[in-house]
Design a protein around this motif. Structure first.
Motif, PDB file in Angstrom:
ATOM      1  N   LEU A  78      14.280 -15.842   6.660  1.00  0.00           N
ATOM      2  CA  LEU A  78      15.671 -15.404   6.605  1.00  0.00           C
ATOM      3  C   LEU A  78      15.855 -14.457   5.422  1.00  0.00           C
ATOM      4  O   LEU A  78      15.945 -14.880   4.288  1.00  0.00           O
ATOM      5  N   SER A  79      15.883 -13.150   5.698  1.00  0.00           N
ATOM      6  CA  SER A  79      16.054 -12.188   4.616  1.00  0.00           C
ATOM      7  C   SER A  79      17.501 -12.185   4.135  1.00  0.00           C
ATOM      8  O   SER A  79      17.776 -12.072   2.962  1.00  0.00           O
ATOM      9  N   VAL A  80      18.422 -12.255   5.059  1.00  0.00           N
ATOM     10  CA  VAL A  80      19.840 -12.319   4.719  1.00  0.00           C
ATOM     11  C   VAL A  80      20.437 -13.441   5.542  1.00  0.00           C
ATOM     12  O   VAL A  80      20.198 -13.534   6.738  1.00  0.00           O
ATOM     13  N   ILE A  81      21.174 -14.327   4.918  1.00  0.00           N
ATOM     14  CA  ILE A  81      21.794 -15.413   5.661  1.00  0.00           C
ATOM     15  C   ILE A  81      23.293 -15.150   5.725  1.00  0.00           C
ATOM     16  O   ILE A  81      23.974 -15.036   4.710  1.00  0.00           O
ATOM     17  N   THR A  82      23.802 -15.004   6.940  1.00  0.00           N
ATOM     18  CA  THR A  82      25.234 -14.854   7.143  1.00  0.00           C
ATOM     19  C   THR A  82      25.689 -15.968   8.050  1.00  0.00           C
ATOM     20  O   THR A  82      24.930 -16.474   8.864  1.00  0.00           O
ATOM     21  N   ARG A 104      28.543 -17.214  10.841  1.00  0.00           N
ATOM     22  CA  ARG A 104      29.686 -17.006  11.714  1.00  0.00           C
ATOM     23  C   ARG A 104      29.918 -18.284  12.467  1.00  0.00           C
ATOM     24  O   ARG A 104      28.995 -18.856  13.025  1.00  0.00           O
ATOM     25  N   PHE A 122      19.183 -18.027  14.964  1.00  0.00           N
ATOM     26  CA  PHE A 122      18.514 -17.108  14.057  1.00  0.00           C
ATOM     27  C   PHE A 122      18.201 -15.805  14.790  1.00  0.00           C
ATOM     28  O   PHE A 122      17.504 -15.807  15.804  1.00  0.00           O
ATOM     29  N   THR A 123      18.696 -14.720  14.266  1.00  0.00           N
ATOM     30  CA  THR A 123      18.420 -13.428  14.891  1.00  0.00           C
ATOM     31  C   THR A 123      18.587 -12.317  13.858  1.00  0.00           C
ATOM     32  O   THR A 123      19.531 -12.337  13.054  1.00  0.00           O
ATOM     33  N   GLY A 162      17.136 -11.650  11.092  1.00  0.00           N
ATOM     34  CA  GLY A 162      17.147 -12.050   9.685  1.00  0.00           C
ATOM     35  C   GLY A 162      18.391 -12.786   9.270  1.00  0.00           C
ATOM     36  O   GLY A 162      18.547 -13.142   8.101  1.00  0.00           O
ATOM     37  N   ASN A 163      19.305 -13.021  10.193  1.00  0.00           N
ATOM     38  CA  ASN A 163      20.540 -13.734   9.896  1.00  0.00           C
ATOM     39  C   ASN A 163      20.570 -15.064  10.637  1.00  0.00           C
ATOM     40  O   ASN A 163      19.812 -15.284  11.582  1.00  0.00           O
ATOM     41  N   VAL A 164      21.468 -15.951  10.204  1.00  0.00           N
ATOM     42  CA  VAL A 164      21.677 -17.202  10.916  1.00  0.00           C
ATOM     43  C   VAL A 164      23.165 -17.364  11.201  1.00  0.00           C
ATOM     44  O   VAL A 164      24.009 -17.190  10.332  1.00  0.00           O
ATOM     45  N   GLU A 165      23.453 -17.624  12.448  1.00  0.00           N
ATOM     46  CA  GLU A 165      24.825 -17.865  12.892  1.00  0.00           C
ATOM     47  C   GLU A 165      24.973 -19.346  13.211  1.00  0.00           C
ATOM     48  O   GLU A 165      24.140 -19.913  13.918  1.00  0.00           O
TER      49      GLU A 165
END
Length: 391
Positions: free
Chosen positions: A5-9, A11, A127-128, A130-133
């Protein structure tokens, strides 16, 4: 394979409804298992070719796919990233793809025992890129967490409340392995109930899976011990903490039971050390010699010798004539012990000799069956060519 996970966002979408009902009617299917990575012998892709719109449940993973139309669905279990921060896995992490993009809803099996206190503890991490929703469930039933989806990649259940004071549906899985001609070890796994048995089996192909009634209730972060009869069998460790994060890819045993190779039956139970030794998996009879249906493996990953012996057992009993020559060779290599050899030697007629020898092969595992097949090809080539030309 890890999810980096490079960036975790985050939603949050969907509405949460907690209902005490099943996932509804679904057609059950058994997927095809294919291996697409020759370097990773444990990586298996499940393949389902959906013929029409509807709701379909995988017999191996309990995943349910709601399909808007036909399409090929590929899915497999991948590793959770250990650096998830506050996210705590509550089930396996699935990588899912569909050629036609016709999957509209996914149902993930959970291991929660419902009550007013714990009915709203689950969500799904997607997970898609580099982000996680974090997807709130559309509905939670007694067995599954249901979400609507727009696209596919990696999905896994997570806990959204991590303080545990309640039991979950657990399972006890048993695998038997030979160590020497005199000793064997029974591996005992305590696992969450939504870990697919087929996945655990894939990591223990060199051991015999012992089927038994496996369901139990387990408390996370409590210590458990194993009781075993005969009582002189050594069990290690004495006690172990049950942790609710064992969702693969490695499945290490919780306990090991050291047994004399002649022991054909044990009685096992699991005790809760924090509840004065209360039995959570009541003592039951375990037959170590019982046949067990193994996991269905991809064609080019099957162990040919094991499959050959298991498939043609009746014909081998009926037709193998060189029983003692094979038994002599196996004994000389310490692959069967003296007691079993004497039983084979003394038995009459020849069919009974072969039956006893095959029982010894079951106790010895894959390596002994491989040597048996090598000897059989050497001594009875025409029979092998007839029964298993590709052995």
């Amino acid at each position: 394979m890890s999810c980096i996970l490079s960036v975790i966002t985050f939603r949050i979408r969907g509405s949460f409804l907690s209902l005490f009902q099943s996932s509804g009617y679904a057609e059950v299917f058994t997927p095809e298992c294919v291996q697409q990575d020759d370097e990773d012998k444990h990586k298996t892709i499940y393949r389902f070719v959906c013929p029409h719109a509807g709701q379909f449940q995988c017999s191996l993973t309990s995943l349910v796919f709601v399909m808007e139309g036909e399409g090929e669905v590929l899915y497999n279990i991948v590793s959770w990233d250990p650096g998830l921060g506050q996210l705590r896995p509550a089930g396996p992490l699935y990588n899912i793809d569909c050629s036609a993009g016709s999957v509209s809803q996914l149902h993930f099996q959970h291991c929660v025992i419902f009550s007013e206190e714990n009915k709203d503890r689950l969500a799904v991490a997607h997970f898609t890129g580099g982000n996680v929703e974090i997807i709130q469930p559309l509905k939670v039933t007694e067995t599954h967490v249901i979400i609507d989806i727009r696209d596919l990649s990696n999905f896994g259940l997570i806990w959204i409340k991590t303080k545990f004071g309640f039991p979950i549906n657990g399972q006890v899985l048993l695998f038997l392995r030979s160590v020497t001609v005199e000793q064997k070890i029974l591996n005992v796994h305590l696992l969450p109930g939504n870990v697919p048995v087929s996945e655990v089996q894939r990591w223990h192909l060199d051991k015999k899976y012992i089927e038994t009634s496996s369901k139990c209730h387990l408390f996370p972060d409590r210590k458990y011990s194993l009781c075993c009869q005969p009582e002189d069998c050594e069990v290690q460790p004495v006690s172990e903490m049950f942790e609710l994060d064992n969702f693969g890819p490695n499945y290490h045993p919780t306990f090991e039971v050291f047994l004399d190779v002649s022991i054909e039956e044990v009685r096992l139970g699991v005790l809760d050390k924090t509840r004065d030794g209360k039995e959570v998996w009541k003592r039951r009879r375990i037959l170590l010699t019982a046949p067990s249906k193994g996991v269905e493996l991809p064609v080019h990953r099957r162990i040919p010798e094991t499959e050959f012996v298991n498939t043609h057992r009746d014909k081998l009993i009926e037709r193998v004539s060189s029983v003692m020559a094979i038994a002599d060779s196996l004994k000389s290599k310490n692959m069967i012990n003296g007691e079993m050899y004497s039983k084979v030697h003394a038995a009459e007629p020849r069919e009974e000799k072969m039956r006893l020898l095959l029982d010894a092969l079951d106790s010895g595992g894959a390596a002994v069956k491989a040597e048996f097949c090598r000897l059989l090809k050497e001594k009875e080539r025409y029979l092998v060519n007839e029964l298993g030309p590709h052995l």
